[in-house]
Write a protein that holds these residues in place. Structure first.
Motif, mmCIF file in Angstrom:
data_model
loop_
_atom_site.group_PDB
_atom_site.id
_atom_site.type_symbol
_atom_site.label_atom_id
_atom_site.label_comp_id
_atom_site.label_asym_id
_atom_site.label_seq_id
_atom_site.Cartn_x
_atom_site.Cartn_y
_atom_site.Cartn_z
ATOM 1 N N LEU A 1 0.843 -1.195 0.000
ATOM 2 C CA LEU A 1 0.000 0.000 0.000
ATOM 3 C C LEU A 1 0.877 1.244 0.000
ATOM 4 O O LEU A 1 1.801 1.350 0.825
ATOM 5 N N VAL A 2 0.599 2.157 -0.909
ATOM 6 C CA VAL A 2 1.376 3.383 -1.003
ATOM 7 C C VAL A 2 0.443 4.540 -1.310
ATOM 8 O O VAL A 2 -0.587 4.362 -1.975
ATOM 9 N N GLN A 3 0.798 5.723 -0.842
ATOM 10 C CA GLN A 3 -0.020 6.906 -1.108
ATOM 11 C C GLN A 3 0.225 7.421 -2.517
ATOM 12 O O GLN A 3 1.307 7.190 -3.093
ATOM 13 N N PRO A 4 -0.736 8.117 -3.091
ATOM 14 C CA PRO A 4 -0.524 8.733 -4.405
ATOM 15 C C PRO A 4 0.726 9.603 -4.394
ATOM 16 O O PRO A 4 0.973 10.347 -3.433
ATOM 17 N N GLY A 5 1.500 9.491 -5.470
ATOM 18 C CA GLY A 5 2.758 10.206 -5.570
ATOM 19 C C GLY A 5 3.940 9.442 -5.017
ATOM 20 O O GLY A 5 5.089 9.858 -5.209
ATOM 21 N N GLY A 6 3.684 8.352 -4.344
ATOM 22 C CA GLY A 6 4.750 7.566 -3.748
ATOM 23 C C GLY A 6 5.436 6.637 -4.729
ATOM 24 O O GLY A 6 5.139 6.632 -5.931
ATOM 25 N N SER A 7 6.361 5.844 -4.186
ATOM 26 C CA SER A 7 7.168 4.937 -5.007
ATOM 27 C C SER A 7 7.182 3.535 -4.422
ATOM 28 O O SER A 7 7.045 3.362 -3.207
ATOM 29 N N LEU A 8 7.342 2.574 -5.296
ATOM 30 C CA LEU A 8 7.558 1.179 -4.915
ATOM 31 C C LEU A 8 8.534 0.565 -5.905
ATOM 32 O O LEU A 8 8.591 0.988 -7.069
ATOM 33 N N ARG A 9 9.243 -0.452 -5.455
ATOM 34 C CA ARG A 9 10.121 -1.206 -6.335
ATOM 35 C C ARG A 9 9.731 -2.660 -6.269
ATOM 36 O O ARG A 9 9.835 -3.291 -5.209
ATOM 37 N N LEU A 10 9.290 -3.197 -7.377
ATOM 38 C CA LEU A 10 8.949 -4.608 -7.467
ATOM 39 C C LEU A 10 10.165 -5.406 -7.940
ATOM 40 O O LEU A 10 10.954 -4.916 -8.744
ATOM 41 N N SER A 11 10.265 -6.632 -7.439
ATOM 42 C CA SER A 11 11.310 -7.557 -7.868
ATOM 43 C C SER A 11 10.678 -8.873 -8.287
ATOM 44 O O SER A 11 9.638 -9.267 -7.758
ATOM 45 N N CYS A 12 11.316 -9.546 -9.211
ATOM 46 C CA CYS A 12 10.880 -10.871 -9.636
ATOM 47 C C CYS A 12 12.125 -11.727 -9.848
ATOM 48 O O CYS A 12 12.976 -11.380 -10.671
ATOM 49 N N VAL A 13 12.199 -12.821 -9.099
ATOM 50 C CA VAL A 13 13.332 -13.727 -9.208
ATOM 51 C C VAL A 13 12.900 -15.004 -9.904
ATOM 52 O O VAL A 13 11.889 -15.625 -9.523
ATOM 53 N N ALA A 14 13.660 -15.388 -10.905
ATOM 54 C CA ALA A 14 13.424 -16.655 -11.593
ATOM 55 C C ALA A 14 14.373 -17.706 -11.028
ATOM 56 O O ALA A 14 15.563 -17.440 -10.853
ATOM 57 N N SER A 15 13.828 -18.879 -10.758
ATOM 58 C CA SER A 15 14.653 -19.949 -10.201
ATOM 59 C C SER A 15 14.278 -21.278 -10.844
ATOM 60 O O SER A 15 13.213 -21.414 -11.439
ATOM 61 N N GLY A 16 15.170 -22.239 -10.701
ATOM 62 C CA GLY A 16 14.927 -23.561 -11.260
ATOM 63 C C GLY A 16 16.024 -23.944 -12.227
ATOM 64 O O GLY A 16 17.127 -23.405 -12.196
ATOM 65 N N SER A 17 15.698 -24.865 -13.123
ATOM 66 C CA SER A 17 16.678 -25.392 -14.065
ATOM 67 C C SER A 17 16.803 -24.474 -15.284
ATOM 68 O O SER A 17 16.485 -24.863 -16.406
ATOM 69 N N ILE A 18 17.311 -23.286 -15.055
ATOM 70 C CA ILE A 18 17.368 -22.254 -16.089
ATOM 71 C C ILE A 18 18.664 -22.341 -16.864
ATOM 72 O O ILE A 18 19.742 -22.363 -16.265
ATOM 73 N N PHE A 19 18.540 -22.363 -18.193
ATOM 74 C CA PHE A 19 19.717 -22.275 -19.056
ATOM 75 C C PHE A 19 19.946 -20.830 -19.459
ATOM 76 O O PHE A 19 21.063 -20.316 -19.396
ATOM 77 N N SER A 20 18.885 -20.153 -19.881
ATOM 78 C CA SER A 20 18.974 -18.738 -20.221
ATOM 79 C C SER A 20 17.588 -18.105 -20.144
ATOM 80 O O SER A 20 16.574 -18.793 -20.228
ATOM 81 N N ILE A 21 17.588 -16.788 -19.995
ATOM 82 C CA ILE A 21 16.340 -16.029 -19.971
ATOM 83 C C ILE A 21 16.388 -14.991 -21.068
ATOM 84 O O ILE A 21 17.353 -14.206 -21.136
ATOM 85 N N ASN A 22 15.379 -14.956 -21.907
ATOM 86 C CA ASN A 22 15.314 -13.966 -22.966
ATOM 87 C C ASN A 22 14.574 -12.735 -22.426
ATOM 88 O O ASN A 22 15.031 -12.098 -21.488
ATOM 89 N N ALA A 23 13.443 -12.400 -22.983
ATOM 90 C CA ALA A 23 12.724 -11.207 -22.535
ATOM 91 C C ALA A 23 12.069 -11.442 -21.178
ATOM 92 O O ALA A 23 11.634 -12.560 -20.860
ATOM 93 N N MET A 24 11.992 -10.373 -20.403
ATOM 94 C CA MET A 24 11.276 -10.374 -19.135
ATOM 95 C C MET A 24 10.310 -9.197 -19.150
ATOM 96 O O MET A 24 10.630 -8.136 -19.719
#
Length: 119
Positions: free
Chosen positions: A11-34
């Motif tokens: 929850l954030v007030q109007p005008g505020g900031s947040l930073r989202l993160s997304c971690v990929a895990s598992g048997s990854i060889f490569s990641i193209n677009a995210m």
């Protein structure tokens, strides 16, 4: 098996900031677009921002100049820095990625993180 896990919503007030993160895990060889998508109640899921493996980016018109997508390839992580948040940015934000394992190339989704912009 590949998993995408988002974090950073809240929850954030109007005008505020947040930073989202997304971690990929598992048997990854490569990641193209995210990508980051969002879905507000009663509306269709929409693309917010995308980043290629070479770090080229694209944004929805509604977030240009306010949001910034970036990635850390060493950590298999994509970020979404959101500044100047507005009530209309309220939505569940989903991470999406094109991932290669040693046997398959396919698109994956995270389960989402809720962003609420309200005073």
């Amino acid at each position: 098996q590949v998993q995408l896990v988002e974090s950073g919503g809240g929850l954030v007030q109007p005008g505020g900031s947040l930073r989202l993160s997304c971690v990929a895990s598992g048997s990854i060889f490569s990641i193209n677009a995210m990508r980051w998508y969002r879905q507000a109640p009663g509306l269709q899921r929409e693309l917010v921002a995308g980043i290629t493996s070479g770090s080229s980016t694209n944004y929805a018109d509604s977030v240009k100049g306010r949001f910034s997508i970036s990635r850390d390839n060493a950590k298999n992580t994509v970020y979404l820095q959101m500044n100047g948040l507005k009530p209309e940015d309220t939505a569940v934000y989903y991470c999406n990625a094109d991932v290669s394992t040693r046997t398959v190339y396919r698109n994956y989704w995270g389960k989402g993180t809720l962003v609420t912009v309200s005073s």
